[in-house]
Write a protein that holds these residues in place. Structure first.
Motif, PDB file in Angstrom:
ATOM      1  N   SER A  95     -26.192 -10.409  25.654  1.00  0.00           N
ATOM      2  CA  SER A  95     -27.242 -10.644  24.669  1.00  0.00           C
ATOM      3  C   SER A  95     -27.327 -12.134  24.350  1.00  0.00           C
ATOM      4  O   SER A  95     -26.448 -12.917  24.716  1.00  0.00           O
ATOM      5  N   GLY A  96     -28.386 -12.490  23.680  1.00  0.00           N
ATOM      6  CA  GLY A  96     -28.569 -13.884  23.336  1.00  0.00           C
ATOM      7  C   GLY A  96     -28.757 -14.720  24.581  1.00  0.00           C
ATOM      8  O   GLY A  96     -29.379 -14.292  25.551  1.00  0.00           O
ATOM      9  N   SER A  97     -28.185 -15.901  24.568  1.00  0.00           N
ATOM     10  CA  SER A  97     -28.328 -16.818  25.696  1.00  0.00           C
ATOM     11  C   SER A  97     -27.049 -16.917  26.519  1.00  0.00           C
ATOM     12  O   SER A  97     -26.843 -17.896  27.234  1.00  0.00           O
ATOM     13  N   ILE A  98     -26.209 -15.897  26.416  1.00  0.00           N
ATOM     14  CA  ILE A  98     -24.967 -15.923  27.187  1.00  0.00           C
ATOM     15  C   ILE A  98     -25.286 -15.840  28.668  1.00  0.00           C
ATOM     16  O   ILE A  98     -26.146 -15.077  29.087  1.00  0.00           O
ATOM     17  N   ASN A  99     -24.549 -16.622  29.434  1.00  0.00           N
ATOM     18  CA  ASN A  99     -24.624 -16.567  30.891  1.00  0.00           C
ATOM     19  C   ASN A  99     -23.426 -15.760  31.390  1.00  0.00           C
ATOM     20  O   ASN A  99     -22.307 -16.273  31.442  1.00  0.00           O
ATOM     21  N   PRO A 100     -23.628 -14.486  31.743  1.00  0.00           N
ATOM     22  CA  PRO A 100     -22.501 -13.696  32.240  1.00  0.00           C
ATOM     23  C   PRO A 100     -22.166 -14.132  33.652  1.00  0.00           C
ATOM     24  O   PRO A 100     -23.042 -14.205  34.514  1.00  0.00           O
ATOM     25  N   MET A 101     -20.910 -14.461  33.907  1.00  0.00           N
ATOM     26  CA  MET A 101     -20.610 -15.134  35.148  1.00  0.00           C
ATOM     27  C   MET A 101     -19.448 -14.571  35.934  1.00  0.00           C
ATOM     28  O   MET A 101     -19.303 -14.896  37.111  1.00  0.00           O
ATOM     29  N   ALA A 102     -18.604 -13.740  35.324  1.00  0.00           N
ATOM     30  CA  ALA A 102     -17.421 -13.323  36.065  1.00  0.00           C
ATOM     31  C   ALA A 102     -16.845 -12.022  35.519  1.00  0.00           C
ATOM     32  O   ALA A 102     -17.062 -11.658  34.361  1.00  0.00           O
ATOM     33  N   TRP A 103     -16.114 -11.366  36.391  1.00  0.00           N
ATOM     34  CA  TRP A 103     -15.314 -10.203  36.027  1.00  0.00           C
ATOM     35  C   TRP A 103     -13.842 -10.552  36.184  1.00  0.00           C
ATOM     36  O   TRP A 103     -13.444 -11.138  37.186  1.00  0.00           O
ATOM     37  N   TYR A 104     -13.064 -10.164  35.192  1.00  0.00           N
ATOM     38  CA  TYR A 104     -11.615 -10.277  35.225  1.00  0.00           C
ATOM     39  C   TYR A 104     -11.031  -8.890  35.014  1.00  0.00           C
ATOM     40  O   TYR A 104     -11.731  -7.972  34.564  1.00  0.00           O
ATOM     41  N   ARG A 105      -9.760  -8.756  35.323  1.00  0.00           N
ATOM     42  CA  ARG A 105      -9.084  -7.497  35.021  1.00  0.00           C
ATOM     43  C   ARG A 105      -7.662  -7.765  34.565  1.00  0.00           C
ATOM     44  O   ARG A 105      -7.071  -8.769  34.911  1.00  0.00           O
ATOM     45  N   ARG A 134      -4.333 -11.374  32.596  1.00  0.00           N
ATOM     46  CA  ARG A 134      -5.722 -11.218  33.011  1.00  0.00           C
ATOM     47  C   ARG A 134      -5.994 -12.131  34.204  1.00  0.00           C
ATOM     48  O   ARG A 134      -5.590 -13.299  34.204  1.00  0.00           O
ATOM     49  N   ALA A 135      -6.672 -11.586  35.208  1.00  0.00           N
ATOM     50  CA  ALA A 135      -6.890 -12.342  36.441  1.00  0.00           C
ATOM     51  C   ALA A 135      -8.325 -12.185  36.917  1.00  0.00           C
ATOM     52  O   ALA A 135      -8.954 -11.142  36.701  1.00  0.00           O
ATOM     53  N   LEU A 136      -8.820 -13.212  37.578  1.00  0.00           N
ATOM     54  CA  LEU A 136     -10.180 -13.205  38.099  1.00  0.00           C
ATOM     55  C   LEU A 136     -10.329 -12.156  39.193  1.00  0.00           C
ATOM     56  O   LEU A 136      -9.501 -12.059  40.091  1.00  0.00           O
ATOM     57  N   GLU A 170      -3.988   0.473  42.749  1.00  0.00           N
ATOM     58  CA  GLU A 170      -3.663  -0.855  42.209  1.00  0.00           C
ATOM     59  C   GLU A 170      -4.866  -1.559  41.590  1.00  0.00           C
ATOM     60  O   GLU A 170      -4.716  -2.632  40.997  1.00  0.00           O
ATOM     61  N   ASP A 171      -6.043  -0.976  41.702  1.00  0.00           N
ATOM     62  CA  ASP A 171      -7.221  -1.515  41.009  1.00  0.00           C
ATOM     63  C   ASP A 171      -7.288  -1.046  39.564  1.00  0.00           C
ATOM     64  O   ASP A 171      -8.149  -1.499  38.803  1.00  0.00           O
ATOM     65  N   THR A 172      -6.385  -0.165  39.186  1.00  0.00           N
ATOM     66  CA  THR A 172      -6.362   0.331  37.814  1.00  0.00           C
ATOM     67  C   THR A 172      -6.106  -0.810  36.843  1.00  0.00           C
ATOM     68  O   THR A 172      -5.125  -1.548  36.978  1.00  0.00           O
ATOM     69  N   ALA A 173      -7.009  -0.958  35.874  1.00  0.00           N
ATOM     70  CA  ALA A 173      -6.920  -2.063  34.918  1.00  0.00           C
ATOM     71  C   ALA A 173      -8.062  -1.944  33.924  1.00  0.00           C
ATOM     72  O   ALA A 173      -8.992  -1.150  34.115  1.00  0.00           O
ATOM     73  N   VAL A 174      -7.986  -2.763  32.889  1.00  0.00           N
ATOM     74  CA  VAL A 174      -9.140  -2.968  32.017  1.00  0.00           C
ATOM     75  C   VAL A 174      -9.926  -4.128  32.605  1.00  0.00           C
ATOM     76  O   VAL A 174      -9.360  -5.193  32.876  1.00  0.00           O
ATOM     77  N   TYR A 175     -11.197  -3.914  32.810  1.00  0.00           N
ATOM     78  CA  TYR A 175     -12.063  -4.921  33.404  1.00  0.00           C
ATOM     79  C   TYR A 175     -12.892  -5.581  32.311  1.00  0.00           C
ATOM     80  O   TYR A 175     -13.536  -4.897  31.502  1.00  0.00           O
ATOM     81  N   TYR A 176     -12.867  -6.907  32.316  1.00  0.00           N
ATOM     82  CA  TYR A 176     -13.545  -7.690  31.291  1.00  0.00           C
ATOM     83  C   TYR A 176     -14.631  -8.557  31.913  1.00  0.00           C
ATOM     84  O   TYR A 176     -14.457  -9.131  32.991  1.00  0.00           O
ATOM     85  N   CYS A 177     -15.708  -8.685  31.199  1.00  0.00           N
ATOM     86  CA  CYS A 177     -16.793  -9.574  31.582  1.00  0.00           C
ATOM     87  C   CYS A 177     -16.622 -10.888  30.820  1.00  0.00           C
ATOM     88  O   CYS A 177     -16.292 -10.894  29.635  1.00  0.00           O
ATOM     89  N   LYS A 178     -16.845 -11.988  31.518  1.00  0.00           N
ATOM     90  CA  LYS A 178     -16.734 -13.317  30.923  1.00  0.00           C
ATOM     91  C   LYS A 178     -18.076 -14.010  31.032  1.00  0.00           C
ATOM     92  O   LYS A 178     -18.750 -13.941  32.064  1.00  0.00           O
ATOM     93  N   GLY A 179     -18.457 -14.680  29.955  1.00  0.00           N
ATOM     94  CA  GLY A 179     -19.700 -15.431  29.971  1.00  0.00           C
ATOM     95  C   GLY A 179     -19.565 -16.723  29.192  1.00  0.00           C
ATOM     96  O   GLY A 179     -18.578 -16.943  28.492  1.00  0.00           O
ATOM     97  N   THR A 180     -20.568 -17.567  29.339  1.00  0.00           N
ATOM     98  CA  THR A 180     -20.565 -18.825  28.607  1.00  0.00           C
ATOM     99  C   THR A 180     -21.868 -18.986  27.835  1.00  0.00           C
ATOM    100  O   THR A 180     -22.920 -18.470  28.239  1.00  0.00           O
ATOM    101  N   HIS A 181     -21.773 -19.704  26.731  1.00  0.00           N
ATOM    102  CA  HIS A 181     -22.942 -19.935  25.877  1.00  0.00           C
ATOM    103  C   HIS A 181     -22.780 -21.317  25.273  1.00  0.00           C
ATOM    104  O   HIS A 181     -21.930 -21.518  24.418  1.00  0.00           O
TER     105      HIS A 181
END
Length: 112
Positions: A25-35, A42-44, A85-96
């Motif tokens: 939302s807003g002007s965030i630039n979503p750019m990556a997934w981490y887990r 937490r890793a890219l 081994e892909d089991t993890a919490v996946y996080y979205c990272k963005g910049t604003h």
């Protein structure tokens, strides 16, 4: 309101697929997934630049694909041939405006 909201996680058997989405939302630039797996940092997983260049962790190359829907300002992660081994919490990272934002994460569990 500036935020990132992930969705699409769940329980899947090994060899299966999931598609994660991150709505910005807003002007965030979503750019990556981490887990982040239990007991690990937490890793890219994958990243995409505004120009469309992509980067993947070695562990997911050839299985995961990151993409961005610019019209909806949404980031996706298509995950195929999933492994336990892909089991993890996946996080979205963005910049604003130079500030980094994180979503709250979505849990992916891959059973063997």
């Amino acid at each position: 309101q500036v935020q990132l909201v992930e969705s699409g996680g769940g329980l899947v058997q090994a060899g299966g697929s999931l598609r994660l989405s991150c709505a910005a939302s807003g002007s965030i630039n979503p750019m990556a997934w981490y887990r982040q797996a239990p007991g690990q940092q937490r890793a890219l997983v994958a990243a995409v630049t505004l120009g469309g260049s992509t980067e993947y962790a070695d562990a997911v190359k050839g299985r995961f694909t990151i993409s961005r829907d610019y019209a909806k300002n949404t980031l996706h992660l298509q995950m195929n041939t999933l492994k336990p081994e892909d089991t993890a919490v996946y996080y979205c990272k963005g910049t604003h405006f130079g500030v980094i934002y994180w979503g709250r994460g979505t849990l992916v569990t891959v059973s063997s």
